[in-house]
Design a protein around this motif. Structure first.
Motif, short mmCIF file in Angstrom:
data_model
loop_
_atom_site.label_atom_id
_atom_site.label_comp_id
_atom_site.label_asym_id
_atom_site.label_seq_id
_atom_site.Cartn_x
_atom_site.Cartn_y
_atom_site.Cartn_z
N LYS A 21 0.83 -1.20 0.00
CA LYS A 21 0.00 0.00 0.00
C LYS A 21 0.86 1.25 0.00
CE LYS A 21 -3.94 -0.34 2.51
NZ LYS A 21 -4.60 -0.32 3.82
N ALA A 22 1.96 1.18 0.78
CA ALA A 22 2.85 2.35 0.87
C ALA A 22 3.48 2.65 -0.49
CB ALA A 22 3.93 2.09 1.91
N SER A 23 3.96 1.62 -1.16
CA SER A 23 4.55 1.84 -2.48
C SER A 23 3.50 2.37 -3.43
CB SER A 23 5.07 0.55 -3.09
OG SER A 23 5.88 -0.12 -2.20
N PHE A 24 2.34 1.78 -3.33
CA PHE A 24 1.29 2.20 -4.25
C PHE A 24 1.04 3.69 -4.13
CE2 PHE A 24 -3.08 2.97 -5.50
CZ PHE A 24 -3.09 2.39 -6.76
N SER A 25 0.88 4.18 -2.90
CA SER A 25 0.58 5.60 -2.82
C SER A 25 1.79 6.46 -3.16
CB SER A 25 -0.04 5.97 -1.46
OG SER A 25 0.86 5.69 -0.45
N THR A 26 2.99 5.94 -2.90
CA THR A 26 4.17 6.73 -3.27
C THR A 26 4.27 6.91 -4.77
OG1 THR A 26 5.32 5.65 -1.46
CG2 THR A 26 6.67 6.93 -2.96
N ILE A 98 -10.55 6.07 -4.87
CA ILE A 98 -10.14 5.75 -3.52
C ILE A 98 -11.15 4.82 -2.88
CG2 ILE A 98 -9.95 6.79 -1.25
CD1 ILE A 98 -8.49 9.11 -2.75
N ASP A 99 -12.42 5.10 -3.12
CA ASP A 99 -13.43 4.19 -2.61
C ASP A 99 -13.26 2.80 -3.17
OD1 ASP A 99 -16.10 6.48 -2.28
OD2 ASP A 99 -15.14 5.22 -0.78
N GLN A 100 -13.12 2.77 -4.48
CA GLN A 100 -13.05 1.47 -5.13
C GLN A 100 -11.82 0.70 -4.72
OE1 GLN A 100 -13.37 2.24 -9.29
NE2 GLN A 100 -15.59 2.36 -9.18
N LEU A 101 -10.74 1.44 -4.52
CA LEU A 101 -9.51 0.76 -4.17
C LEU A 101 -9.44 0.44 -2.68
CD1 LEU A 101 -7.04 2.83 -6.33
CD2 LEU A 101 -8.09 0.66 -6.88
N GLY A 102 -10.46 0.85 -1.96
CA GLY A 102 -10.52 0.50 -0.55
C GLY A 102 -9.47 1.20 0.29
N PHE A 103 -9.19 2.43 -0.03
CA PHE A 103 -8.22 3.15 0.79
C PHE A 103 -8.84 3.52 2.12
CE2 PHE A 103 -4.83 2.66 -1.54
CZ PHE A 103 -4.09 3.71 -1.98
N GLN A 104 -8.58 2.67 3.08
CA GLN A 104 -9.32 2.76 4.34
C GLN A 104 -8.99 4.01 5.14
OE1 GLN A 104 -7.67 -0.69 5.93
NE2 GLN A 104 -8.43 -1.97 4.28
#
Ligand code: ADP
Ligand code: MG
Length: 455
Positions: A21-26, A98-104
């Motif tokens: 998740k961290a890499s993804f958002s980076t 963000i919703d779809q990707l489930g960014f909690q």
């Protein structure tokens, strides 16, 4: 051909399940497709650092996914800069994403730390999690009075966070005025560290920290195994624990292992953890895995052929998060193609889901990556040199051996040409503190991790 936005969304949705998740958002926040022409997709990114990473590390994966979706796509190019006038529009799309990707994180309530998306309703119960589920329900009925603490343990992706969060949400539903707080161990640790650090500046920051926790009715701490080796945090937690416990406040903890297997945990904490209810989540059987898939498909409003669900359930056995990831991948492809896919395509789609992009990291890789990052030699890192430009990489390498591989301090010492375990422990503590205090170190370590994961 698909709309650019939709195409990129489905690429992102798939990438998400291949990297952390961290890499993804980076690397993928603020990216978009700016044009598609003659099989060439132009992806715009926010800066040249990201451009370089996507080109060097993720290009293959991106091309593969794009090509799977649309075989006419042959090439991807990356450019820096996102057009100003489209910012608003992009914002909108991103929030749907963000919703779809489930960014909690983005949905969590700041005060309680709870995310309303987790509930008992969506939690499937089978023999693998019957006991922790029953204990959790009992705690909802009478918080603080029966199982205290409630300690839930189990492997990665098996529903610990889901269950803990559901308890918090449900207690709030039932008892509107109860103060519930969910916090990860990392966050708790950061709070302790900053309270201690600020003590010099603001006289009573430790007192304020204590106060904040003192009047909580239900304290939920996730992944408590991360307190291992963090003496100061353990000490503060011990005090918080006692105050709450004595006042019949509910404490709920999760861990990837039972208390007795958490290393470097103060004995007095261990015995408190063992003093309440301990319940473990084991592995769901095939039938349950299918039931979970069915329920998730229904939640998402997609219909997927039974033999595909069966196939997913038989392929992915040990992690419900991965089960969900596989389902999402199929669901997105169906959505993009606008029809139910068949088993052959499903197999193809799932083939590279976990195999190619999840590397097993070993100690050699860690030491090498650190050496490479700091432009030093592996043998210098392993030496006893006290030069500043060697000491820091060495400490970071030791820190990563601990964090990534869970190595014991004596064995880390041995790995560095027979150094003492106290050297390893000291390095670990020093870097842990620096990660919290110093943005630069934190970033350096993220980049090293990132390089290892994508090497
Ligand atoms: P953990 O905290 O143990 O690593 P999570 O609670 O984050 O695992 O669960 C991973 C994913 O699997 C989440 O999306 C969660 O909603 C889902 N999940 C886990 N267990 C169940 C279950 N019993 N029923 C439905 N979904 C589940
Ligand atoms: Mg979790």
């Amino acid at each position: 051909m698909l709309e650019k936005e939709e195409l990129w969304q489905s690429v992102l949705a798939q990438i998400q399940f291949n990297i952390s998740k961290a890499s993804f958002s980076t690397w993928f926040n603020n990216t978009e497709i700016s044009s598609i022409e003659e099989g060439i997709v132009i992806v715009s990114v926010s800066n040249s650092f990201v451009k370089e990473w996507l080109e060097n590390k993720y290009n293959k994966l991106i091309i593969k996914i794009l090509h799977d979706i649309d075989s006419r796509i042959k090439e991807v190019q990356y450019v820096v800069g996102i057009k100003e006038e489209r910012k608003d529009k992009r914002k909108k799309i991103t929030s749907i994403d963000i919703d779809q990707l489930g960014f909690q994180e983005l949905q969590t309530n700041k005060e309680t730390g709870l995310n309303p998306k987790y509930s008992f309703n969506s939690f499937i119960v089978g023999s693998f999690n019957e006991l922790p589920n029953a204990a959790a329900m009992a705690v909802v009925e009478s918080p603080g009075l029966i199982y205290n603490p409630l300690f839930i343990y189990g492997g990665v992706g098996l529903g610990k966070t889901h269950l803990l969060q559901s308890v918090g949400n449900e207690i709030l539903n039932k008892f509107k005025d109860k103060k519930v707080r969910y916090v990860s161990s990392e966050k708790f640790t950061r709070e302790v560290i900053s309270a201690i650090r600020n003590q010099g500046v603001k006289k009573n920051s430790i007192e304020m920290f204590k106060e904040k926790y003192r009047d909580i009715d239900v304290l939920i701490i996730d992944d408590i195994q991360f307190l291992s080796g963090k003496e100061k945090t353990q000490e503060e937690f011990f005090h918080v624990f006692n105050i709450l416990y004595e006042n019949n406040k509910q404490i709920i903890l999760s861990s990837d292992r039972p208390p007795k297997s958490i290393m470097y945990l103060a004995e007095r904490l261990r015995s408190r953890f063992e003093g309440g209810m301990i319940a473990d989540i084991s592995l769901p059987d095939t039938e349950t895995r299918i039931a979970i898939l069915k329920s998730k498909a229904q939640e998402k409003g997609v219909s997927i052929k039974d033999n595909i669900l069966q196939y997913i359930a038989e392929t992915i056995k040990t992690n419900i998060r991965e089960l969900e990831g596989a389902l999402n991948r199929i669901a997105i492809t169906q959505k993009v193609n606008n029809k139910e896919i068949d088993i052959d395509l499903a197999k193809k789609l799932l083939k590279n889901i976990s195999s190619s992009y999840k590397k097993t990291i070993n100690s050699k890789m860690i030491i090498q990556s650190v050496a490479e990052f700091f432009d030093t030699k592996e043998k210098d890192i392993l030496s006893s040199s006290r030069k500043k430009e060697i000491v820091k990489p060495r400490q970071i390498a030791m820190y990563l051996l601990r964090e990534e591989l869970g190595m014991s301090f004596p064995s880390i010492g041995r790995r560095f040409n027979g150094k003492d375990h106290t050297t390893a422990l000291h390095s670990y503590k020093k870097i842990s503190k620096e990660v919290a205090d110093n943005k630069k170190t934190d970033e350096e370590i993220s980049i090293i991790r990132e390089r290892m994961a994508t090497a």
